[in-house]
Design a protein around this motif. Structure first.
Motif, mmCIF file in Angstrom:
data_model
loop_
_atom_site.group_PDB
_atom_site.id
_atom_site.type_symbol
_atom_site.label_atom_id
_atom_site.label_comp_id
_atom_site.label_asym_id
_atom_site.label_seq_id
_atom_site.Cartn_x
_atom_site.Cartn_y
_atom_site.Cartn_z
ATOM 1 N N LYS A 77 54.278 73.142 11.660
ATOM 2 C CA LYS A 77 54.430 71.737 11.290
ATOM 3 C C LYS A 77 53.528 70.863 12.136
ATOM 4 O O LYS A 77 52.863 69.946 11.623
ATOM 5 C CB LYS A 77 55.889 71.324 11.463
ATOM 6 N N GLN A 78 53.479 71.138 13.433
ATOM 7 C CA GLN A 78 52.609 70.373 14.310
ATOM 8 C C GLN A 78 51.143 70.557 13.930
ATOM 9 O O GLN A 78 50.361 69.594 13.935
ATOM 10 C CB GLN A 78 52.829 70.799 15.766
ATOM 11 N N MET A 79 50.789 71.806 13.626
ATOM 12 C CA MET A 79 49.401 72.071 13.226
ATOM 13 C C MET A 79 49.067 71.365 11.922
ATOM 14 O O MET A 79 47.958 70.847 11.737
ATOM 15 C CB MET A 79 49.189 73.580 13.070
ATOM 16 N N ALA A 80 50.047 71.305 11.024
ATOM 17 C CA ALA A 80 49.804 70.669 9.733
ATOM 18 C C ALA A 80 49.653 69.160 9.869
ATOM 19 O O ALA A 80 48.959 68.512 9.077
ATOM 20 C CB ALA A 80 50.943 70.990 8.769
ATOM 21 N N GLU A 81 50.301 68.589 10.895
ATOM 22 C CA GLU A 81 50.241 67.140 11.065
ATOM 23 C C GLU A 81 48.963 66.689 11.755
ATOM 24 O O GLU A 81 48.685 65.493 11.839
ATOM 25 C CB GLU A 81 51.459 66.686 11.885
ATOM 26 N N ILE A 82 48.191 67.606 12.302
ATOM 27 C CA ILE A 82 46.930 67.241 12.949
ATOM 28 C C ILE A 82 45.901 66.871 11.885
ATOM 29 O O ILE A 82 45.691 67.598 10.911
ATOM 30 C CB ILE A 82 46.403 68.407 13.807
ATOM 31 N N ASP A 83 45.203 65.713 12.086
ATOM 32 C CA ASP A 83 44.171 65.256 11.155
ATOM 33 C C ASP A 83 42.872 65.970 11.510
ATOM 34 O O ASP A 83 42.178 65.590 12.469
ATOM 35 C CB ASP A 83 44.005 63.740 11.255
ATOM 36 N N SER A 84 42.569 67.009 10.784
ATOM 37 C CA SER A 84 41.388 67.807 11.101
ATOM 38 C C SER A 84 40.104 66.997 10.980
ATOM 39 O O SER A 84 39.161 67.164 11.760
ATOM 40 C CB SER A 84 41.325 69.042 10.197
ATOM 41 N N SER A 85 40.041 66.092 10.016
ATOM 42 C CA SER A 85 38.813 65.301 9.812
ATOM 43 C C SER A 85 38.565 64.382 10.998
ATOM 44 O O SER A 85 37.433 64.247 11.473
ATOM 45 C CB SER A 85 38.926 64.490 8.515
ATOM 46 N N SER A 86 39.625 63.748 11.532
ATOM 47 C CA SER A 86 39.455 62.860 12.679
ATOM 48 C C SER A 86 39.077 63.653 13.916
ATOM 49 O O SER A 86 38.312 63.192 14.765
ATOM 50 C CB SER A 86 40.739 62.079 12.927
ATOM 51 N N THR A 87 39.611 64.885 14.050
ATOM 52 C CA THR A 87 39.266 65.719 15.195
ATOM 53 C C THR A 87 37.795 66.103 15.160
ATOM 54 O O THR A 87 37.091 66.030 16.177
ATOM 55 C CB THR A 87 40.130 66.989 15.196
ATOM 56 N N VAL A 88 37.320 66.509 14.016
ATOM 57 C CA VAL A 88 35.907 66.871 13.868
ATOM 58 C C VAL A 88 35.021 65.659 14.143
ATOM 59 O O VAL A 88 33.984 65.754 14.816
ATOM 60 C CB VAL A 88 35.639 67.432 12.460
ATOM 61 N N SER A 89 35.450 64.502 13.641
ATOM 62 C CA SER A 89 34.682 63.273 13.861
ATOM 63 C C SER A 89 34.608 62.941 15.340
ATOM 64 O O SER A 89 33.549 62.552 15.858
ATOM 65 C CB SER A 89 35.326 62.115 13.090
ATOM 66 N N MET A 90 35.729 63.106 16.046
ATOM 67 C CA MET A 90 35.744 62.825 17.478
ATOM 68 C C MET A 90 34.819 63.778 18.230
ATOM 69 O O MET A 90 34.081 63.373 19.131
ATOM 70 C CB MET A 90 37.164 62.963 18.000
ATOM 71 N N LEU A 91 34.837 65.044 17.853
ATOM 72 C CA LEU A 91 33.964 66.017 18.495
ATOM 73 C C LEU A 91 32.493 65.696 18.251
ATOM 74 O O LEU A 91 31.650 65.848 19.145
ATOM 75 C CB LEU A 91 34.293 67.432 17.990
ATOM 76 N N GLU A 92 32.197 65.253 17.052
ATOM 77 C CA GLU A 92 30.819 64.889 16.736
ATOM 78 C C GLU A 92 30.359 63.695 17.571
ATOM 79 O O GLU A 92 29.225 63.647 18.062
ATOM 80 C CB GLU A 92 30.687 64.573 15.234
ATOM 81 N N ARG A 93 31.253 62.721 17.765
ATOM 82 C CA ARG A 93 30.905 61.548 18.577
ATOM 83 C C ARG A 93 30.685 61.947 20.037
ATOM 84 O O ARG A 93 29.768 61.444 20.698
ATOM 85 C CB ARG A 93 32.019 60.505 18.484
ATOM 86 N N MET A 94 31.532 62.853 20.514
ATOM 87 C CA MET A 94 31.352 63.322 21.887
ATOM 88 C C MET A 94 30.019 64.062 22.047
ATOM 89 O O MET A 94 29.303 63.886 23.042
ATOM 90 C CB MET A 94 32.517 64.239 22.272
ATOM 91 N N LYS A 95 29.696 64.878 21.079
ATOM 92 C CA LYS A 95 28.439 65.610 21.113
ATOM 93 C C LYS A 95 27.248 64.655 21.098
ATOM 94 O O LYS A 95 26.272 64.818 21.856
ATOM 95 C CB LYS A 95 28.379 66.568 19.912
ATOM 96 N N GLU A 96 27.339 63.645 20.268
ATOM 97 C CA GLU A 96 26.261 62.655 20.173
ATOM 98 C C GLU A 96 26.090 61.908 21.484
ATOM 99 O O GLU A 96 24.971 61.646 21.940
ATOM 100 C CB GLU A 96 26.573 61.671 19.034
ATOM 101 N N LYS A 97 27.228 61.564 22.137
ATOM 102 C CA LYS A 97 27.167 60.836 23.410
ATOM 103 C C LYS A 97 26.533 61.691 24.496
ATOM 104 O O LYS A 97 25.725 61.210 25.311
ATOM 105 C CB LYS A 97 28.569 60.418 23.846
ATOM 106 N N VAL A 98 26.896 62.990 24.554
ATOM 107 C CA VAL A 98 26.314 63.896 25.532
ATOM 108 C C VAL A 98 24.808 64.000 25.332
ATOM 109 O O VAL A 98 24.022 63.953 26.294
ATOM 110 C CB VAL A 98 26.979 65.283 25.447
#
Length: 237
Positions: free
Chosen positions: A163-184
């Motif tokens: 249930k916890q895994m299902a409630e995670i917004d995968s798209s927002s997580t990927v977006s956040m990772l992409e922003r972090m990568k871009e900042k680095v």
């Protein structure tokens, strides 16, 4: 055990929703175990009562057998007394017959008691088998209950995790990772740019001195002059 056949059918009917309704089979199993323990108590009471009847019947059988033998001996003693003249023959015959009648009655009672004892022994054997079967079933279902409760814990833990895994917004997580990568990447490029700027601020003389390491050359010259002033020249051959 019709109860447990019904329990299994309930479990099969609820197979698709086992995680949501698993508590019901647990409660049913617990109630079934309580019922079996009640049956065991009643069976033990019945076993004790029938055993008491069997013991009593055996004791009566022995008593009637002893009575029959006693009347047999009395009849023989009376007849011997008639032979010795202590008792009149007619009286001896009458008493001996009465003793033999009593013997036959005791023998008949012995036979009935023996039949009752055999019947009670068979009942005891059957009850002992029933008691043993109930004990085995209780042990079996208590183990089954432990397993079922353990499965409930695992199922609930798995359900909560999924249930916890299902409630995670995968798209927002990927977006956040992409922003972090871009900042680095941006920080790395900025650091490289500052390095280039630092290099570009050097004069041509700085570059020449760096290439020749003029500080070391100047220090060597100063050391040679000092030795010359002090008369400490180099090695003379």
């Amino acid at each position: 055990m019709n109860f447990f056949k019904r329990l299994f059918k309930i479990g099969e009917a609820q197979a698709n929703s086992a995680l949501d309704s698993i508590e019901d089979p647990i409660k049913l199993t617990e109630q079934g175990i309580r019922d079996m323990k009640g049956d065991l108590t009643k069976s033990l009471e019945s076993l004790a009562q029938v055993k008491a009847l069997a013991i009593r019947a055996k004791n009566e059988t022995e008593e009637f057998a002893a009575k029959a033998e006693d009347y047999q001996q009395k009849a023989m003693l009376i007849l011997k007394k008639a032979q010795s003249g202590d008792v009149k023959p007619e009286e001896a015959d009458r008493l001996a017959k009465e003793a033999l009648v009593k013997k036959e009655e005791a023998t008949a009672q012995e036979t009935r008691s023996k039949a009752d004892a055999d019947k009670f022994d068979n009942s005891v054997a059957q009850l002992e088998r029933n008691v043993q079967e109930v004990k085995q079933n209780i042990s079996k279902w208590e183990n089954e209950l432990k397993t079922l409760k353990a499965r409930v814990k695992v199922s609930n833990a798995t359900k909560n995790l999924n249930k916890q895994m299902a409630e995670i917004d995968s798209s927002s997580t990927v977006s956040m990772l992409e922003r972090m990568k871009e900042k680095v990447q941006q920080d790395e490029a900025l650091a490289e740019a500052y390095g280039d700027i630092a290099d570009s601020g050097r004069t041509i003389d700085d570059e020449i001195d760096k290439a020749l390491d003029t500080k070391n050359i100047s220090a060597d010259d100063s050391l040679a002059k000092l030795k010359e002033q002090m008369g400490l020249g180099g090695d003379k051959s």
